[in-house]
Design an enzyme around this catalytic site. Structure first.
Site, short mmCIF file in Angstrom:
data_model
loop_
_atom_site.label_atom_id
_atom_site.label_comp_id
_atom_site.label_asym_id
_atom_site.label_seq_id
_atom_site.Cartn_x
_atom_site.Cartn_y
_atom_site.Cartn_z
N GLU A 1 0.84 -1.19 0.00
CA GLU A 1 0.00 0.00 0.00
C GLU A 1 0.88 1.24 0.00
O GLU A 1 1.98 1.24 0.56
CB GLU A 1 -0.85 0.02 1.26
CG GLU A 1 -1.67 -1.23 1.44
CD GLU A 1 -2.32 -1.31 2.81
OE1 GLU A 1 -2.85 -2.37 3.13
OE2 GLU A 1 -2.29 -0.32 3.55
N CYS B 1 3.28 8.48 1.65
CA CYS B 1 3.76 7.48 2.60
C CYS B 1 3.95 6.19 1.80
O CYS B 1 3.00 5.70 1.19
CB CYS B 1 2.73 7.30 3.72
SG CYS B 1 3.19 5.99 4.88
N CYS C 1 6.03 -7.47 7.03
CA CYS C 1 7.01 -6.90 7.95
C CYS C 1 7.37 -7.95 9.00
O CYS C 1 6.50 -8.69 9.47
CB CYS C 1 6.46 -5.65 8.63
SG CYS C 1 7.68 -4.86 9.70
N CYS D 1 5.07 -5.87 15.43
CA CYS D 1 4.38 -4.99 16.39
C CYS D 1 2.94 -5.52 16.57
O CYS D 1 2.23 -5.74 15.58
CB CYS D 1 4.35 -3.55 15.89
SG CYS D 1 6.00 -2.91 15.54
N CYS E 1 -0.29 -3.99 14.78
CA CYS E 1 -0.16 -3.57 13.38
C CYS E 1 -0.62 -4.65 12.42
O CYS E 1 -0.24 -5.82 12.55
CB CYS E 1 1.29 -3.21 13.09
SG CYS E 1 1.62 -2.94 11.35
N SER F 1 11.06 6.08 8.80
CA SER F 1 10.49 5.63 10.07
C SER F 1 11.04 4.24 10.40
O SER F 1 11.12 3.39 9.52
CB SER F 1 8.98 5.58 9.93
OG SER F 1 8.41 4.92 11.02
N SER G 1 9.96 4.71 16.07
CA SER G 1 8.70 4.27 16.67
C SER G 1 8.99 3.63 18.01
O SER G 1 9.40 2.47 18.09
CB SER G 1 8.02 3.26 15.74
OG SER G 1 7.71 3.88 14.52
N LEU G 2 8.76 4.39 19.06
CA LEU G 2 9.12 3.94 20.40
C LEU G 2 7.98 3.12 21.02
O LEU G 2 8.17 1.99 21.46
CB LEU G 2 9.44 5.16 21.26
CG LEU G 2 10.44 5.00 22.38
CD1 LEU G 2 11.72 4.34 21.93
CD2 LEU G 2 10.75 6.37 23.01
N HIS G 3 6.82 3.71 21.09
CA HIS G 3 5.58 3.05 21.56
C HIS G 3 5.58 2.65 23.03
O HIS G 3 4.52 2.28 23.56
CB HIS G 3 5.22 1.82 20.71
CG HIS G 3 5.17 2.07 19.25
ND1 HIS G 3 4.65 3.22 18.71
CD2 HIS G 3 5.59 1.33 18.18
CE1 HIS G 3 4.74 3.17 17.39
NE2 HIS G 3 5.31 2.05 17.05
N ASN H 1 -5.65 3.54 15.83
CA ASN H 1 -6.72 3.38 14.87
C ASN H 1 -7.05 1.89 14.82
O ASN H 1 -6.24 1.10 14.33
CB ASN H 1 -6.16 3.85 13.51
CG ASN H 1 -7.22 4.00 12.46
OD1 ASN H 1 -8.41 3.99 12.76
ND2 ASN H 1 -6.78 4.12 11.23
N CYS I 1 -1.10 1.64 8.11
CA CYS I 1 -0.41 0.71 7.23
C CYS I 1 -0.93 -0.71 7.37
O CYS I 1 -1.22 -1.18 8.44
CB CYS I 1 1.10 0.76 7.46
SG CYS I 1 1.64 0.11 9.03
#
Ligand code: SF4
Length: 308
Positions: free
Chosen positions: A52, A65, A72, A76, A79, A153, A176-178, A252, A295
């Protein structure tokens, strides 16, 4: 764009080119448009797999983006892109084609202004193919988008961050810490178990010192998981003294995953704690919600938005 549009070439040559060659290797499987101007493409790649990429309109900004891998491997837990693991790295050509296909969505008098490599995949796991693609994007003879308007990122892979430092790039780095602690981050970003937050912060600091580019830390806010006041306090302690921007992204929801958008009251408290600790924090607006702009969501879902 097609060979037929190349009207500075003789008609016969255009016909011959169209018969012998294809201009685009990737196939647009879906093209979704949201009322806020966001557009998203689902592409089927010549080398196999679907990815995408997104065009975002914000004032005069025309940002894209793009993805860097099919799937991936970072896993995570919140995700959609990582649910099935990674299939392969995108080639340099496939990455460039994402940019060009999105550029084509703009009218002739508009140009892309910013690139974020924040779609599917971990960009720093595919630096060999990504760096030549970004070099083309930033070349005045390519898309002419300066390195300072390009953001990579990453979940934070220190050896790859150190490579950017050595290669003296000026790309923006968004980490990306999160989660502020290894205990929490190990649960949310499994690859962290082999890395650790300290090593990521140190590599990021080295990149900042070499490039002068202000660091950005991304933090997806998940209800009841990492949105507690104690998380905000620990995060503030991590970031204090660093010339960094903290981007907080209220989650989201993704179909099939158990995480939820944090309550507004929790978001306000989180923000208040960070701001009073002097952290430069911004909450990011969720653009393109109606077209699953986060994503990996479109690839996995049956879209309900307007198709064009
Ligand atoms: S959030 Fe990014 S790094 Fe994590 S699994 Fe999804 S695509 Fe990979």
């Amino acid at each position: 764009m097609s060979f037929a549009d190349m009207t500075d070439l003789p008609a016969k040559l255009r016909e011959a080119l169209a018969a012998e060659f294809t201009l685009w290797e990737s196939k647009v499987v879906r093209h979704l448009q949201a009322p806020d101007g966001t557009e998203k493409l689902l592409l089927e790649l010549p080398g196999g797999g679907r990815i995408e990429c997104v065009l975002l309109r914000d004032g005069v900004r025309r940002s894209i983006c793009i993805s860097s891998q099919v799937g991936c491997a970072m896993g995570c837990v919140f995700c959609a892109s990582g649910l099935d693991g990674v299939d392969r790295n995108l080639t340099t050509g496939e990455i460039i084609e994402e940019m060009l296909l999105l550029q084509q969505l703009l009218p002739a008098d508009e140009r892309l202004s910013h690139i974020v490599v924040m779609g599917m995949g971990e960009p720093l796991a595919n630096l060999d193919n990504l760096l030549p693609a970004l070099a083309t994007a930033s070349d005045p003879k390519g898309l002419g988008i300066s390195q300072r308007r390009i953001t990579i990122s990453t979940v934070g892979l220190p050896p790859a961050i150190d490579r950017l430092t050595r290669e003296e790039t000026s790309y923006n780095l968004a980490v990306s810490l999160h989660a502020p602690t290894d205990e929490l981050r190990d649960q949310l970003v499994p690859v962290n178990k082999a890395i650790g937050v300290d090593a990521i912060m140190e590599a990021s600091d080295r990149y900042f010192e070499a490039s002068g580019r202000r660091l950005t830390f991304e933090y997806v806010l998940l209800r009841g998981v990492n949105d507690r006041p104690e998380d905000a306090l620990e995060l503030a302690a991590r970031l204090r003294g660093r010339p960094a921007l903290l981007n907080v992204i209220p989650y989201n929801p993704v179909a099939g995953l158990p995480y939820e958008t944090p309550y507004f009251s929790a978001q306000s408290k989180f923000r208040e704690i960070l701001e009073s600790a002097g952290i430069n924090v911004q909450f990011r607006e969720r653009k393109g919600d109606s077209i699953n702009a986060a994503c990996g969501q479109l690839r996995r879902s049956t879209p309900t938005a307007t198709e064009a």
